[in-house]
Scaffold this motif. Sequence first.
Motif, PDB file in Angstrom:
ATOM      1  N   GLU A  21      -5.718   1.683   8.556  1.00 51.60           N
ATOM      2  CA  GLU A  21      -6.004   2.182   9.915  1.00 51.60           C
ATOM      3  C   GLU A  21      -5.231   1.411  10.984  1.00 51.60           C
ATOM      4  N   ASP A  22      -5.016   0.103  10.757  1.00 48.88           N
ATOM      5  CA  ASP A  22      -4.293  -0.708  11.739  1.00 48.88           C
ATOM      6  C   ASP A  22      -2.776  -0.599  11.578  1.00 48.88           C
ATOM      7  N   GLY A  23      -2.311   0.263  10.647  1.00 47.99           N
ATOM      8  CA  GLY A  23      -0.876   0.483  10.463  1.00 47.99           C
ATOM      9  C   GLY A  23      -0.226  -0.410   9.418  1.00 47.99           C
ATOM     10  N   ARG A  24      -0.963  -1.405   8.920  1.00 50.17           N
ATOM     11  CA  ARG A  24      -0.378  -2.316   7.923  1.00 50.17           C
ATOM     12  C   ARG A  24      -0.148  -1.606   6.595  1.00 50.17           C
ATOM     13  N   ARG A  25       0.997  -1.891   5.994  1.00 48.21           N
ATOM     14  CA  ARG A  25       1.328  -1.351   4.675  1.00 48.21           C
ATOM     15  C   ARG A  25       1.304  -2.446   3.613  1.00 48.21           C
ATOM     16  N   GLU A  26       0.994  -3.668   4.047  1.00 44.68           N
ATOM     17  CA  GLU A  26       1.009  -4.795   3.128  1.00 44.68           C
ATOM     18  C   GLU A  26      -0.131  -5.742   3.470  1.00 44.68           C
ATOM     19  N   LEU A  27      -0.775  -6.256   2.430  1.00 47.54           N
ATOM     20  CA  LEU A  27      -1.865  -7.211   2.608  1.00 47.54           C
ATOM     21  C   LEU A  27      -1.554  -8.475   1.829  1.00 47.54           C
ATOM     22  N   LEU A  44       0.817  -1.209   0.000  1.00 48.18           N
ATOM     23  CA  LEU A  44       0.000   0.000   0.000  1.00 48.18           C
ATOM     24  C   LEU A  44       0.850   1.258   0.000  1.00 48.18           C
ATOM     25  N   ILE A  45       0.339   2.291  -0.631  1.00 48.75           N
ATOM     26  CA  ILE A  45       1.028   3.579  -0.631  1.00 48.75           C
ATOM     27  C   ILE A  45       0.963   4.202   0.755  1.00 48.75           C
ATOM     28  N   ARG A  46      -0.214   4.136   1.374  1.00 52.33           N
ATOM     29  CA  ARG A  46      -0.408   4.640   2.746  1.00 52.33           C
ATOM     30  C   ARG A  46      -0.867   3.495   3.635  1.00 52.33           C
ATOM     31  N   PRO A  47      -0.444   3.490   4.886  1.00 49.79           N
ATOM     32  CA  PRO A  47      -0.862   2.400   5.768  1.00 49.79           C
ATOM     33  C   PRO A  47      -2.372   2.417   6.028  1.00 49.79           C
TER      34      PRO A  47
END
Length: 166
Positions: free
Chosen positions: A115-121, A110-113
């Motif tokens: 809500e839970d702070g994750r930047r990757e899914l 992700l470009i921006r995290p």
Amino acid sequence: MAYKKKNGNTVETVWKLAAPIAAGLGLSIWDVRFLKEGADWFLRIFIDKEGGVGIEDCEAMSRAINGPLDDLDPIDQSYCLEVSSPGIDRELVREEHFLAFVGAVVRVKLIRPQEDGRRELLAVLKDYKENTMVLQTEEGVTISLAAKDASSVRLVDDDIVGGIEE
């Protein structure tokens, strides 16, 4: 057929030149990228075919496109031509890529995290329409995410993924 540079769009020009050459070799174009890395420019042509691409395919495409590229001369500066497979962890960029891999496991950076702070899914790509991915996460949560909000979306080898049900 003329392949004049249109508004300086090198990628589009090269794609139009490369696609019929690739088809003649039993290949398809996955992606074309023209990038500057450090002081050097790279023209990267990613090829694909049913059953996967081998080094022989890359060599054949490189030899077949080299002369026509020199004749067309669509690039003003010097560059290095690279022809390769998109790989097992291929990046999904175009709409047809996403549609071809609905049901596959993808890693979305992700470009921006969130809500839970994750930047990757890590998720299953459930659908793709109107530049929006519908993803089912490891936790079973369904998320709609605009493609423009991802810095990259790549396929993930099913053998290294556990816990995600398609």
